[in-house]
Write a protein that holds these residues in place. Structure first.
Motif, PDB file in Angstrom:
ATOM      1  N   CYS A 175     -14.534 -52.239 106.381  1.00 28.81           N
ATOM      2  CA  CYS A 175     -14.776 -53.170 107.486  1.00 28.81           C
ATOM      3  C   CYS A 175     -15.240 -54.482 106.884  1.00 28.81           C
ATOM      4  N   PHE A 176     -14.388 -55.502 106.951  1.00 27.70           N
ATOM      5  CA  PHE A 176     -14.754 -56.815 106.410  1.00 27.70           C
ATOM      6  C   PHE A 176     -14.165 -57.906 107.276  1.00 27.70           C
ATOM      7  N   PRO A 177     -14.958 -58.914 107.668  1.00 31.52           N
ATOM      8  CA  PRO A 177     -16.394 -59.073 107.501  1.00 31.52           C
ATOM      9  C   PRO A 177     -17.131 -57.832 108.018  1.00 31.52           C
ATOM     10  N   ASN A 178     -18.205 -57.495 107.328  1.00 30.49           N
ATOM     11  CA  ASN A 178     -18.844 -56.205 107.554  1.00 30.49           C
ATOM     12  C   ASN A 178     -19.884 -56.200 108.662  1.00 30.49           C
ATOM     13  N   ASN A 179     -19.809 -55.165 109.463  1.00 25.23           N
ATOM     14  CA  ASN A 179     -20.925 -54.780 110.311  1.00 25.23           C
ATOM     15  C   ASN A 179     -21.477 -53.509 109.664  1.00 25.23           C
ATOM     16  N   PRO A 180     -22.713 -53.437 109.232  1.00 29.33           N
ATOM     17  CA  PRO A 180     -23.837 -54.280 109.626  1.00 29.33           C
ATOM     18  C   PRO A 180     -24.240 -55.393 108.655  1.00 29.33           C
ATOM     19  N   THR A 181     -23.710 -55.446 107.436  1.00 28.89           N
ATOM     20  CA  THR A 181     -24.335 -56.346 106.446  1.00 28.89           C
ATOM     21  C   THR A 181     -23.924 -57.812 106.605  1.00 28.89           C
ATOM     22  N   GLY A 182     -22.845 -58.074 107.326  1.00 27.38           N
ATOM     23  CA  GLY A 182     -22.390 -59.457 107.504  1.00 27.38           C
ATOM     24  C   GLY A 182     -21.715 -60.021 106.258  1.00 27.38           C
ATOM     25  N   THR A 183     -21.466 -59.162 105.267  1.00 22.94           N
ATOM     26  CA  THR A 183     -20.874 -59.647 104.010  1.00 22.94           C
ATOM     27  C   THR A 183     -19.359 -59.450 104.013  1.00 22.94           C
ATOM     28  N   ALA A 215     -15.289 -68.117 107.620  1.00 30.86           N
ATOM     29  CA  ALA A 215     -15.334 -69.566 107.429  1.00 30.86           C
ATOM     30  C   ALA A 215     -14.868 -69.942 106.023  1.00 30.86           C
ATOM     31  N   GLU A 216     -15.022 -69.044 105.072  1.00 31.34           N
ATOM     32  CA  GLU A 216     -14.727 -69.392 103.674  1.00 31.34           C
ATOM     33  C   GLU A 216     -13.268 -69.071 103.325  1.00 31.34           C
ATOM     34  N   LYS A 217     -12.674 -70.001 102.545  1.00 29.17           N
ATOM     35  CA  LYS A 217     -11.244 -69.906 102.227  1.00 29.17           C
ATOM     36  C   LYS A 217     -10.865 -68.652 101.434  1.00 29.17           C
ATOM     37  N   GLU A 218     -11.756 -68.227 100.543  1.00 28.87           N
ATOM     38  CA  GLU A 218     -11.391 -67.109  99.657  1.00 28.87           C
ATOM     39  C   GLU A 218     -11.474 -65.744 100.342  1.00 28.87           C
ATOM     40  N   VAL A 219     -11.904 -65.743 101.614  1.00 31.39           N
ATOM     41  CA  VAL A 219     -12.040 -64.463 102.325  1.00 31.39           C
ATOM     42  C   VAL A 219     -10.745 -64.177 103.098  1.00 31.39           C
ATOM     43  N   PRO A 220     -10.105 -63.037 102.816  1.00 31.77           N
ATOM     44  CA  PRO A 220      -8.856 -62.727 103.537  1.00 31.77           C
ATOM     45  C   PRO A 220      -9.116 -62.382 105.002  1.00 31.77           C
ATOM     46  N   HIS A 221      -8.192 -62.765 105.868  1.00 28.30           N
ATOM     47  CA  HIS A 221      -8.328 -62.489 107.295  1.00 28.30           C
ATOM     48  C   HIS A 221      -7.698 -61.146 107.654  1.00 28.30           C
ATOM     49  N   ASP A 300      -3.354 -73.098 122.868  1.00 33.38           N
ATOM     50  CA  ASP A 300      -4.103 -74.136 122.131  1.00 33.38           C
ATOM     51  C   ASP A 300      -5.502 -74.295 122.714  1.00 33.38           C
ATOM     52  N   GLU A 301      -5.558 -74.360 124.051  1.00 30.80           N
ATOM     53  CA  GLU A 301      -6.860 -74.516 124.725  1.00 30.80           C
ATOM     54  C   GLU A 301      -7.752 -73.306 124.471  1.00 30.80           C
ATOM     55  N   GLY A 302      -7.153 -72.126 124.624  1.00 32.62           N
ATOM     56  CA  GLY A 302      -7.902 -70.880 124.442  1.00 32.62           C
ATOM     57  C   GLY A 302      -8.479 -70.790 123.035  1.00 32.62           C
ATOM     58  N   MET A 303      -7.674 -71.127 122.056  1.00 34.63           N
ATOM     59  CA  MET A 303      -8.147 -71.042 120.672  1.00 34.63           C
ATOM     60  C   MET A 303      -9.284 -72.029 120.420  1.00 34.63           C
ATOM     61  N   ARG A 304      -9.107 -73.229 120.965  1.00 31.92           N
ATOM     62  CA  ARG A 304     -10.140 -74.253 120.783  1.00 31.92           C
ATOM     63  C   ARG A 304     -11.456 -73.804 121.460  1.00 31.92           C
ATOM     64  N   GLN A 305     -11.334 -73.306 122.668  1.00 29.26           N
ATOM     65  CA  GLN A 305     -12.545 -72.905 123.417  1.00 29.26           C
ATOM     66  C   GLN A 305     -13.235 -71.693 122.763  1.00 29.26           C
ATOM     67  N   CYS A 306     -12.441 -70.737 122.307  1.00 31.26           N
ATOM     68  CA  CYS A 306     -13.047 -69.563 121.639  1.00 31.26           C
ATOM     69  C   CYS A 306     -13.726 -69.993 120.339  1.00 31.26           C
ATOM     70  N   LYS A 307     -13.082 -70.939 119.641  1.00 26.09           N
ATOM     71  CA  LYS A 307     -13.694 -71.425 118.384  1.00 26.09           C
ATOM     72  C   LYS A 307     -15.041 -72.087 118.653  1.00 26.09           C
ATOM     73  N   GLU A 308     -15.142 -72.761 119.800  1.00 24.84           N
ATOM     74  CA  GLU A 308     -16.432 -73.393 120.155  1.00 24.84           C
ATOM     75  C   GLU A 308     -17.525 -72.342 120.320  1.00 24.84           C
ATOM     76  N   ASN A 309     -17.180 -71.236 120.975  1.00 24.11           N
ATOM     77  CA  ASN A 309     -18.169 -70.159 121.152  1.00 24.11           C
ATOM     78  C   ASN A 309     -18.551 -69.543 119.808  1.00 24.11           C
ATOM     79  N   ILE A 310     -17.551 -69.371 118.953  1.00 22.37           N
ATOM     80  CA  ILE A 310     -17.830 -68.787 117.631  1.00 22.37           C
ATOM     81  C   ILE A 310     -18.737 -69.736 116.841  1.00 22.37           C
ATOM     82  N   ALA A 311     -18.453 -71.030 116.950  1.00 22.92           N
ATOM     83  CA  ALA A 311     -19.290 -72.020 116.243  1.00 22.92           C
ATOM     84  C   ALA A 311     -20.734 -71.965 116.771  1.00 22.92           C
ATOM     85  N   TYR A 312     -20.865 -71.743 118.070  1.00 24.39           N
ATOM     86  CA  TYR A 312     -22.200 -71.618 118.676  1.00 24.39           C
ATOM     87  C   TYR A 312     -22.948 -70.443 118.039  1.00 24.39           C
TER      88      TYR A 312
END
Ligand code: PLP
Length: 402
Positions: A175-183, A215-221, A300-312
């Motif tokens: 599981c990456f990004p990991n729950n629970p460690t966030g790493t 957020a970091e480039k070297e992390v695979p999605h 486009d709108e949905g992605m932008r709005q969801c990104k705002e929540n994630i940034a929050y």
């Protein structure tokens, strides 16, 4: 099977209830459970309203849909989550569901009882418990570890990067990004797991529920960014944290045509057809309204709005991380994931520190040991609260003589 009750969350609930009864005026801040708090974004709400309207008109009303999900959503998933990252997925390989937890729990139904399962430790409890329910746990030790499950410690000492198993395994949960460690893992670190699975014939179950927080480039999605992963990995995704769908319920699972598991007699069985058979027998699809909502996440709108929540949420994560560090606690995660994992001072036990936080600053976290023995001496905080609560919690930490 001797699966104990859900010790972790019931124990937390009990302690919090007792404390609240004794201290009715205490203003508790809950940073324990990983549930979102921001409302659904406008693009999603509009799509749902439109879908409800369609259901009210005979010409556009929908009854049962395809069990695997509507093509309109599957095509968006393929285009936006995979093609955009150079990954080729076929529509028949995507299965839309009511969320990642169901799929992660149900997938075990395809595997042989004899299969040996490996999990990282600490771990999202669903992987372990569902395998125990399927008969792959064996006996339980005093530390709460199942004898037939292989635990791969992820600690500060190894940088939260699990080592390859020392004994042969059939199924590996990552599981990456990991729950629970966030790493997270970098590409070369994840590639090592794909190579291992290809070499040994193991199957990887990759939980990417927190992909949107990277957020970091070297992390695979996606694990499919790794060459060869389409031969050895199933990937699980969720709209829960990406788009605030914890109450709406939608996710999906990618089961590539070429992925197989080992049977009890060591034969190979391909999983795409099997999962399709399972889903079409036991699942009747996600509601049309929900799938239109999920489709809107990719506009486009949905992605932008969801990104705002994630940034929050990720601003909250930074506030928590910095706040803990300022008082000298070692904190991890919170950069590519909404979880912050921190070490207690002077190796205090997870539960002792949990109790002190509750009693002395009225902040609720999750004791790390509840996620597995390697979590002892750590706690998890989530960034899903309001900004106000997050700041107040950190102010309480600052003025706390811990
Ligand atoms: N996987 C992980 C690692 C999670 O932390 C969670 C939820 O907390 C899930 C899956 C569940 O996702 P869903 O809401 O899609 O069932």
């Amino acid at each position: 099977m001797s699966l104990p009750g859900n010790y972790l969350f019931s124990e937390i609930g009990k302690k919090v209830n007792v404390f609240s009864l004794q201290h009715p005026d205490a203003e508790l801040i809950r940073m324990g459970i990983g549930d979102v708090t921001r409302p659904l974004v406008k693009a999603v709400i509009e799509a749902m309203h439109q879908a409800v309207f369609e259901m009210s008109v005979a010409e556009t009303f929908r009854g049962y849909g395809p069990e695997q999900g509507y093509r309109f959503l599957i095509e968006k998933i393929i285009e936006k989550d995979f093609k955009s990252r150079g990954v080729n997925i076929q529509p028949e390989e995507v299965f839309v569901s009511d969320g990642c937890k169901s799929d992660m729990g149900n997938i075990g139904g395809l595997f042989a009882k004899e299969n040996v399962v490996a999990v990282t430790d600490p771990v999202y409890p669903v992987y372990v418990d569902s395998n125990v329910m399927d008969g792959r746990g064996g006996d339980i030790s005093v530390l709460g570890m199942w004898k037939n499950i292989v635990y791969l410690p992820c600690t500060k000492e190894n940088g939260f990067i699990p080592a390859l198993p020392e004994k042969p395994v059939d199924i590996i949960y990552l599981c990456f990004p990991n729950n629970p460690t966030g790493t997270t893992l970098t590409r070369p670190e994840l590639k090592k797991w794909v190579d291992y699975a290809l070499e040994t014939g193991a199957l990887i179950l990759f939980d990417a529920a927190y992909e949107a927080f990277i957020a970091e480039k070297e992390v695979p999605h996606s694990i499919y960014e790794m060459e060869g992963a389409e031969n050895c990995a199933i990937e699980f995704r969720s709209f829960s944290k990406t788009a605030g769908f914890t109450g709406i319920r939608c996710g999906y699972t990618v089961v590539p045509e070429k992925v197989a598991a080992r049977t009890g007699s060591n034969k190979k069985v391909f999983l795409n057809a099997l999962w399709n058979r399972r889903q079409t027998t036991k699942f009747n699809g996600v509601s049309y309204i929900t799938q239109r909502a999920a489709e809107a996440v990719y506009s486009d709108e949905g992605m932008r709005q969801c990104k705002e929540n994630i940034a929050y949420y990720m601003k909250n994560a930074a506030i928590i991380r910095d706040g803990l560090k300022q008082i000298g606690l070692e904190a991890f995660g919170g950069i590519n994931a909404p979880y912050i994992w921190f070490k207690t001072p002077e190796n205090m036990g997870s539960w002792t520190f949990f109790d002190r936080m509750l009693r002395e600053i009225h902040v609720i976290g999750t004791p790390g040991v509840g996620f597995g023995p390697s979590g002892e001496g750590c706690l998890r905080l989530t960034a899903f609260g309001s900004r106000e609560d997050t700041i107040t919690a950190m102010e309480r930490f600052q003025s706390w003589n811990v």
